[in-house]
Design a protein around this motif. Structure first.
Motif, PDB file in Angstrom:
ATOM      1  N   ILE A  86      28.824   3.956 -10.226  1.00  0.00           N
ATOM      2  CA  ILE A  86      27.222   3.498 -10.583  1.00  0.00           C
ATOM      3  C   ILE A  86      26.322   2.069  -9.515  1.00  0.00           C
ATOM      4  O   ILE A  86      28.013   0.972 -10.416  1.00  0.00           O
ATOM      5  CB  ILE A  86      26.470   3.124 -12.358  1.00  0.00           C
TER       6      ILE A  86
ATOM      7  N   THR B  78      26.926   8.248 -16.210  1.00  0.00           N
ATOM      8  CA  THR B  78      27.295   6.370 -16.483  1.00  0.00           C
ATOM      9  C   THR B  78      28.731   6.184 -16.037  1.00  0.00           C
ATOM     10  O   THR B  78      29.441   5.011 -15.651  1.00  0.00           O
ATOM     11  CB  THR B  78      27.208   6.193 -18.209  1.00  0.00           C
TER      12      THR B  78
ATOM     13  N   GLU C 176      12.745   2.320  -8.045  1.00  0.00           N
ATOM     14  CA  GLU C 176      13.282   3.195  -7.171  1.00  0.00           C
ATOM     15  C   GLU C 176      12.823   4.552  -6.850  1.00  0.00           C
ATOM     16  O   GLU C 176      13.766   4.410  -5.574  1.00  0.00           O
ATOM     17  CB  GLU C 176      13.822   4.135  -8.891  1.00  0.00           C
TER      18      GLU C 176
ATOM     19  N   VAL D 193      13.537  -0.562 -11.953  1.00  0.00           N
ATOM     20  CA  VAL D 193      15.331  -1.049 -11.912  1.00  0.00           C
ATOM     21  C   VAL D 193      16.277   0.176 -10.714  1.00  0.00           C
ATOM     22  O   VAL D 193      15.786   1.327 -11.366  1.00  0.00           O
ATOM     23  CB  VAL D 193      15.922  -0.710 -13.412  1.00  0.00           C
TER      24      VAL D 193
ATOM     25  N   LEU E 125      20.233   7.886 -11.388  1.00  0.00           N
ATOM     26  CA  LEU E 125      20.873   8.215 -12.078  1.00  0.00           C
ATOM     27  C   LEU E 125      19.503   8.607 -12.906  1.00  0.00           C
ATOM     28  O   LEU E 125      20.040   9.789 -13.769  1.00  0.00           O
ATOM     29  CB  LEU E 125      21.022   6.859 -12.658  1.00  0.00           C
TER      30      LEU E 125
ATOM     31  N   ALA F  81      24.573  -6.756  -6.581  1.00  0.00           N
ATOM     32  CA  ALA F  81      24.512  -5.425  -7.690  1.00  0.00           C
ATOM     33  C   ALA F  81      25.379  -5.444  -8.684  1.00  0.00           C
ATOM     34  O   ALA F  81      26.600  -6.023  -8.753  1.00  0.00           O
ATOM     35  CB  ALA F  81      24.003  -4.166  -6.614  1.00  0.00           C
ATOM     36  N   ARG F  82      24.979  -4.614  -9.740  1.00  0.00           N
ATOM     37  CA  ARG F  82      26.272  -4.945 -10.887  1.00  0.00           C
ATOM     38  C   ARG F  82      27.190  -3.315 -10.282  1.00  0.00           C
ATOM     39  O   ARG F  82      26.203  -2.457 -11.126  1.00  0.00           O
ATOM     40  CB  ARG F  82      25.310  -4.400 -12.247  1.00  0.00           C
TER      41      ARG F  82
ATOM     42  N   ARG G 233      18.877   1.964 -10.157  1.00  0.00           N
ATOM     43  CA  ARG G 233      20.373   2.630 -10.270  1.00  0.00           C
ATOM     44  C   ARG G 233      21.155   4.132  -9.571  1.00  0.00           C
ATOM     45  O   ARG G 233      20.193   5.009  -9.861  1.00  0.00           O
ATOM     46  CB  ARG G 233      20.642   3.502 -11.338  1.00  0.00           C
TER      47      ARG G 233
ATOM     48  N   GLU H 183      23.961  -0.171 -10.224  1.00  0.00           N
ATOM     49  CA  GLU H 183      22.986  -1.238 -10.627  1.00  0.00           C
ATOM     50  C   GLU H 183      22.117  -2.678  -9.649  1.00  0.00           C
ATOM     51  O   GLU H 183      23.087  -3.295  -9.473  1.00  0.00           O
ATOM     52  CB  GLU H 183      22.112  -1.765 -12.234  1.00  0.00           C
TER      53      GLU H 183
END
Length: 479
Positions: free
Chosen positions: A412, A264, A422, A451, A439, A400-401, A453, A414
């Motif tokens: 990372i 993370t 995904e 989602v 992830l 994107a985050r 990631r 997201e």
């Protein structure tokens, strides 16, 4: 048996001689076929190489205790088949047309970028191996080879050479805030061996379960389970390892990556670090700190190692796998005093100590200041690549985050809604030649597949390749 009269490069002086022995003991009717088959096998496997001169039929017959006619017939048959060539008056030779089926050693090294069709590989785990300081390392090697006492080439102290343990104690105290006693440092072949040592010692003490971060490194599970200790996944929150599930689990040892949690990217908060140490004291437990990339922090000073706060309840492991090269297989393990003797005994029985020459070279490399220079060089390169990744994601995936970018060698990402599920996203970008790691592959239970990631490694990629890879991903999922 004798080999009189034969050329010294001929059959009786070679290892292939043993292949012909069954012909001498075979039943009379089968001796000819057995001799021919043995000669063919010797040539096919390369034990008789092209150009090898064979003994005369008279000499070979005498050595094997068979008739000369039987050997002459075998030579004639194999000459007709092309295995042998015979020059009148010059003898019999293995023919040049024979191509031995030499067995090939397979390479099982993990190299995703070598997979056909992969143009850009974002799978994390590797540094940029082209940054390895070959000239400085070679200079340290030359100096060590010129000065190393002969006795240092014998079996070493299983903990490691004293000069390296002293150099590591100074280095780790200065750079990572570790409480480093050279007598409690064990030189190991990377964090993997450090984990195996600790796992086996804990198992011998009766511990059958060990906590691991979830999500976390799949390597931790396998290493400790191989030592007979079952891995118990423990969830994270925004500050690090969640305390309530930890207390409820009943474990007394936990593997952590507090400086830059894998995958993370969060750094454990000061409060959480203190709470974890309180937990360890309350259960007389142990925190196993994997400081896999603690030296690489870009926007502020590195977070000190957890071990420095309580060296009796924290074992600390690190290596040069990210700073120099994983192929060196060189790392260190600092253990609490209560575990030191058992870990050293297990290290001794495991491999009798790490290679002395490698230790001496690394000790010189550290003492010369080359290791600090290497870390500064890597930090500059990896910061530039991190910035390239963040900029490219901002351009092609503007909503994107991106997190976990303050340190380490991966980030990372997201992605916003609409890019899932995904598995479909990963399949599309793979078809475009981009390798990524979701992830979810680092978690013990799959999360929300809708989602997307991604754990994106960037250290091993030049900025231009990073930008190309993000562009290819965006084009692959456009619309």
């Amino acid at each position: 048996m004798t080999s009189s009269g034969t050329n010294p490069e001929g059959l009786p002086g070679s290892a292939a001689w043993e292949l012909l022995l069954p012909a001498a003991s075979a039943p009379a009717r089968a001796r000819g076929r057995t001799l021919q088959a043995a000669l063919r096998e010797a040539m096919r496997t390369g034990r008789l190489a092209p150009g090898t001169r064979l003994p005369s039929s008279r000499d070979l017959a005498r050595d094997l205790g068979v008739s000369r006619g039987l050997v002459t017939e075998a030579y004639e048959q194999l000459t007709a088949e092309g295995y042998l060539r015979s020059d009148r008056g010059a003898g019999t030779w293995v023919g040049g047309a024979v191509r031995a089926a030499s067995p090939r050693a397979r390479d099982l090294a993990p190299r995703p970028a070598g997979v056909a069709g992969v143009r850009v590989d974002f799978v994390p785990g590797s540094p940029d191996l082209s940054l390895f300081p070959r000239a400085a390392w070679a200079a340290a090697q030359r100096e060590v080879l010129a000065e190393l006492p002969h006795r240092d080439l014998g079996y070493p102290d299983p903990r490691g050479l004293p000069r390296l343990r002293s150099a590591l104690a100074e280095l780790l105290a200065r750079r990572r805030g570790v409480a480093a006693d050279p007598e409690r440092i064990v030189v190991v072949s990377g964090v993997a061996q450090a984990s195996a040592l600790l796992g086996s010692v804990l198992h011998a003490r009766g511990l059958r379960e060990i906590g691991v971060e979830d999500p976390g490194s799949p390597q931790h599970d396998g290493l400790y389970e191989a030592a007979g200790t079952r891995a118990i996944p423990l969830p994270l929150d925004d500050e690090g390892l969640a305390l309530r599930p930890l207390r409820a689990s009943g474990v007394r040892a936990v593997v952590t990556t507090p400086a830059h949690q894998y995958p993370t990217g969060i750094a454990y908060s000061a409060d959480r670090r203190a709470q974890l140490l309180d937990w360890a004291r309350s259960v007389d437990g142990l925190l196993l700190e994997d400081d896999y990339d603690g030296d690489f922090r870009y926007d502020r000073a590195p977070v000190g190692a957890l071990q420095g706060l309580d060296p009796e309840h924290v074992a600390y492991a690190g290596s040069v796998s990210k700073s120099l090269a994983p192929g060196l297989r060189l790392g260190w393990l600092l253990v609490p005093e209560s575990l030191a003797d058992e870990v050293v005994d297990r290290k001794r029985t495991m491999d009798l100590g790490h290679p002395s020459l490698d230790q001496a070279v690394f000790a010189r490399f550290v003492a010369r200041g080359d290791y600090d220079r290497q870390l500064r060089r890597c930090q500059r390169a990896y910061r530039e690549r991190r910035d390239a990744l963040v900029a490219a994601l901002g351009e092609h995936f503007p909503h994107a985050r991106v997190s976990g970018i303050a340190a380490g060698l991966h980030a990372i990402a997201e992605l916003p809604e609409g890019y899932g599920p995904e598995n479909r996203f990963v399949g599309r970008v793979a078809a475009a030649g981009v390798a990524v790691r979701p992830l979810g592959e680092c978690a013990h239970a799959r999360g929300d597949d809708a989602v997307v990631r991604l754990v994106l490694g960037y250290a091993h990629l030049p900025p231009a390749r990073i930008r190309e890879g993000v562009r290819l991903m965006a084009e692959a999922v456009a619309g």
